[in-house]
Design an enzyme around this catalytic site. Structure first.
Site, PDB file in Angstrom:
ATOM      1  CG  HIS A  94     -15.528  32.242  17.291  1.00 25.63           C
ATOM      2  ND1 HIS A  94     -15.804  32.095  16.217  1.00 25.63           N
ATOM      3  CD2 HIS A  94     -15.352  33.483  17.484  1.00 25.63           C
ATOM      4  CE1 HIS A  94     -15.657  33.490  15.390  1.00 25.63           C
ATOM      5  NE2 HIS A  94     -15.506  34.280  16.243  1.00 25.63           N
ATOM      6  CE  LYS A 136     -17.572  30.922   5.594  1.00 28.55           C
ATOM      7  NZ  LYS A 136     -18.490  31.928   5.985  1.00 28.55           N
TER       8      LYS A 136
HETATM    9  O1  ME8 Z   1     -15.674  40.856  19.802  1.00 29.29           O
HETATM   10  N1  ME8 Z   1      -8.641  32.879  18.977  1.00 29.29           N
HETATM   11  O2  ME8 Z   1     -17.195  39.660  18.659  1.00 29.29           O
HETATM   12  P1  ME8 Z   1     -16.252  38.631  17.952  1.00 29.29           P
HETATM   13  C1  ME8 Z   1      -9.323  33.073  20.269  1.00 29.29           C
HETATM   14  N2  ME8 Z   1     -18.970  41.048  19.748  1.00 29.29           N
HETATM   15  N3  ME8 Z   1     -10.208  33.893  20.467  1.00 29.29           N
HETATM   16  C2  ME8 Z   1     -10.892  34.197  19.432  1.00 29.29           C
HETATM   17  C3  ME8 Z   1     -10.449  34.077  18.080  1.00 29.29           C
HETATM   18  C4  ME8 Z   1      -9.184  33.488  17.779  1.00 29.29           C
HETATM   19  N4  ME8 Z   1      -8.882  33.157  16.624  1.00 29.29           N
HETATM   20  N5  ME8 Z   1     -11.232  34.832  17.204  1.00 29.29           N
HETATM   21  C5  ME8 Z   1     -12.371  35.556  17.869  1.00 29.29           C
HETATM   22  C6  ME8 Z   1     -16.735  40.766  19.730  1.00 29.29           C
HETATM   23  N6  ME8 Z   1     -11.863  34.948  19.180  1.00 29.29           N
HETATM   24  C7  ME8 Z   1     -17.983  41.388  20.158  1.00 29.29           C
HETATM   25  C8  ME8 Z   1     -17.781  40.945  21.687  1.00 29.29           C
HETATM   26  S1  ME8 Z   1     -18.699  41.262  24.369  1.00 29.29           S
HETATM   27  C9  ME8 Z   1     -19.693  42.331  25.100  1.00 29.29           C
HETATM   28  C10 ME8 Z   1     -18.755  41.701  22.672  1.00 29.29           C
HETATM   29  C11 ME8 Z   1     -12.702  35.640  20.424  1.00 29.29           C
HETATM   30  O3  ME8 Z   1     -17.161  37.542  17.178  1.00 29.29           O
HETATM   31  C12 ME8 Z   1     -12.722  37.121  20.578  1.00 29.29           C
HETATM   32  O4  ME8 Z   1     -11.479  37.681  21.338  1.00 29.29           O
HETATM   33  O5  ME8 Z   1     -15.421  39.277  17.046  1.00 29.29           O
HETATM   34  C13 ME8 Z   1     -13.937  37.490  21.530  1.00 29.29           C
HETATM   35  O6  ME8 Z   1     -13.570  37.266  22.672  1.00 29.29           O
HETATM   36  C14 ME8 Z   1     -14.776  36.476  21.032  1.00 29.29           C
HETATM   37  O7  ME8 Z   1     -14.087  35.107  20.391  1.00 29.29           O
HETATM   38  C15 ME8 Z   1     -15.793  37.166  19.987  1.00 29.29           C
HETATM   39  O8  ME8 Z   1     -15.290  37.580  18.985  1.00 29.29           O
END
Ligand code: ME8
Length: 502
Positions: A21, A295
């Site tokens: 993230h 996790k």
């Molecule tokens: O998708 N590497 O939330 P989210 C790179 N709530 N980016 C990552 C990742 C990783 N290993 N893991 C997660 C959602 N992300 C929705 C979004 S927007 C209107 C709603 C990135 O908590 C993921 O691609 O699953 C996303 O852009 C962000 O973290 C949030 O992921």
């Protein structure tokens, strides 16, 4: 002055932030800070996605009220972003009243357009993705992104959005505005998604944790329709204020959620009579030591924990240096250590300490007056290269430009050997010229690197320029450090054994 409205994905309030993230938030922060450096008027928004089955489930597991749970989670995420110096201007949470008003207005507009109708949804749903799934999208009956959990069979009467009516307009958009979805590989995927687009269910019955559907007490708004609207609610929609910022300049998201941002979202906006964002940038995915960050599998590192190794700036640098912004990459502690030592402590740290200590030693800490010809062209070319890279969201290209200058300046020290010049009073002017060029280059590199390593570079700027305000990008070519009092200070990037207190 250009207006630049940039957003990141709003994260689900069902877990803890990790370094994957962090990659997205740091990348977006680099762009936001770069735009400020350019002199743009910037609005940078992040937030939390707090409704839906997934969040309701995690609150239930802990036997607490979902609002109380999301309050707690939001605090934890915000403190992770504070630890990494993410400079967002606003943090929107989808449980806020200002957000609910925007979602209600979107539904009202889509309804008025005749794009909503009642129908029956029968099919699978993946709570992990918060998304409906067709049989073709499943592998051995499971969602490929969330193989550890069962998909749910759902059959209910719901509100549908006539998404298929926007198929041709969306295809046309992808053709006419190639920049709308970037990088290019993502645009091709999105085109295929649009080609066989179908109407989608946009409400949920039997899921109370959501925004009530306006005028229908039986249902709540589907979490993605709710979540996407954050980009509008955060800038004041449906009040008048949003007009200043809308359309968004850039939505930064991960490649797993392009369907929602590049298909659903533009169609919703067209239906509501609103302008489309200028660009969606879908970055890749990061693994941790070659494995999926998880996790339960024990491959999990939080942003603050990763920042403990060498500080927040080194982590920010490593993430952007190591993981291509347009593709996938891997986080490895060994690579982090290598890059820290060779690129930050050696290349950049050495340049800073040599340049500043030589001014202290040979010129009593004041940068001598000099003609400013040495390295001037290199500096000019560096700034141009940096601008081109960052205007195109090439975050690694921006680093390449700045570190190219660092390496030129280090080579220049070796070639001009100021320690030898200092022994010969006849060559005082040459020494002045050399020291001036070094400090000038160091100052330029510090400015170019502030979006990446804000705290360290502000510290470096202060050592070089004292109280003078940080120049904008346009002011860099006229930068002349003659007469500046410099301060060497302690090592900018202490070597690991020193950092670890050994
Ligand atoms: O998708 N590497 O939330 P989210 C790179 N709530 N980016 C990552 C990742 C990783 N290993 N893991 C997660 C959602 N992300 C929705 C979004 S927007 C209107 C709603 C990135 O908590 C993921 O691609 O699953 C996303 O852009 C962000 O973290 C949030 O992921």
């Amino acid at each position: 002055m250009s207006r630049f409205y940039i957003t990141t994905a709003i994260d689900y309030a069902n877990g803890r932030p990790h370094v994957g993230h962090a990659l997205e938030k740091v990348g977006a922060d680099v762009i936001a800070r770069y735009r400020r450096l350019r002199g743009d008027e910037v609005r940078f928004v992040m937030g939390m996605d707090e409704h839906g089955a997934k969040v309701a489930e995690s609150a239930q597991e802990r036997r607490i009220d979902p609002q109380e749970w999301t309050d707690r989670v939001a605090d934890e995420w915000r403190s992770a972003w504070a630890a990494l110096d993410i400079s967002y201007d606003d943090f929107i949470r989808t449980t806020e009243p200002r957000h609910r008003a925007a979602v209600e207005e979107m539904i009202r507009r889509m309804e008025a357009r005749g794009d909503l109708y009642l129908g029956t949804y029968a099919g699978y749903y993946c709570v992990g993705c918060e998304s409906y799934k067709t049989e073709d999208e499943l592998e051995e009956g499971r969602c490929p992104h969330h193989p550890h959990r069962e998909v749910e069979w759902m059959e209910e009467e719901d509100w549908f959005f006539r998404l298929s009516a926007y198929r041709d307009e969306l295809l046309d958009l992808l053709e006419r505005r190639p920049g709308f979805v970037q990088p290019e590989a993502r645009r091709n995927e999105v085109r295929r998604m649009v080609e066989d687009v179908k109407d989608i269910s946009v409400s949920r019955s039997a899921l109370p944790w959501g925004i009530p559907w306006p005028g229908d007490r039986e249902r709540t708004v589907y979490v993605w329709i709710d979540a996407l609207t954050n980009y509008l609610s955060a800038v004041g929609f449906p009040g008048e204020a949003y007009r200043h910022w809308w359309p968004a300049s850039l939505h930064v998201i991960g490649k797993d959620i392009t369907r929602f941002h590049c298909v659903y979202w533009p169609a919703m906006l067209l239906s509501a009579g609103l302008q489309l964002p200028e660009q969606v940038w879908a970055h890749g995915f990061m693994t941790l030591e070659g494995r999926k960050i998880s996790k339960s599998a024990g491959t999990f590192v939080g942003p603050a924990e990763a920042a403990e190794r060498y500080g927040a700036d080194a982590l920010r640098y490593y993430l952007i240096r190591e993981i291509p912004w347009d593709g996938d990459g891997n986080f490895s502690w060994e690579r982090f250590d290598e890059r820290y030592t060779s690129e930050l402590a050696n290349d950049l740290g050495n340049l800073a300490s040599r340049a500043l200590s030589m001014v202290a030693r040979y010129r009593d800490g004041t940068v001598p007056a000099h003609a400013g010809k040495e390295l001037a062209e290199v500096r000019e070319a560096t700034v141009a290269q940096y601008r081109t890279a960052l205007d195109g969201n090439d975050l690694q290209g921006g680093l390449d430009a700045a570190f190219g200058l660092v390496s030129e300046a280090n080579g220049f020290v070796e070639r001009s050997a100021p320690w030898a010049l200092a022994k010969d009073p006849q060559r005082a002017t040459e020494l002045d010229e050399t020291l001036g060029a070094l400090v000038g280059s160091l100052a330029v590199a510090a400015v170019l690197l502030t979006p990446y390593m804000p705290r360290k570079m502000e510290d470096l700027w202060e050592r070089v320029a004292g109280e003078r305000p940080l120049p904008t990008l346009d002011e860099l070519s006229a930068l002349d450090p003659s007469g500046w009092r410099v301060e060497k200070g302690s090592p900018l990037f202490p070597r690991p054994e020193v950092a670890a207190g050994a």
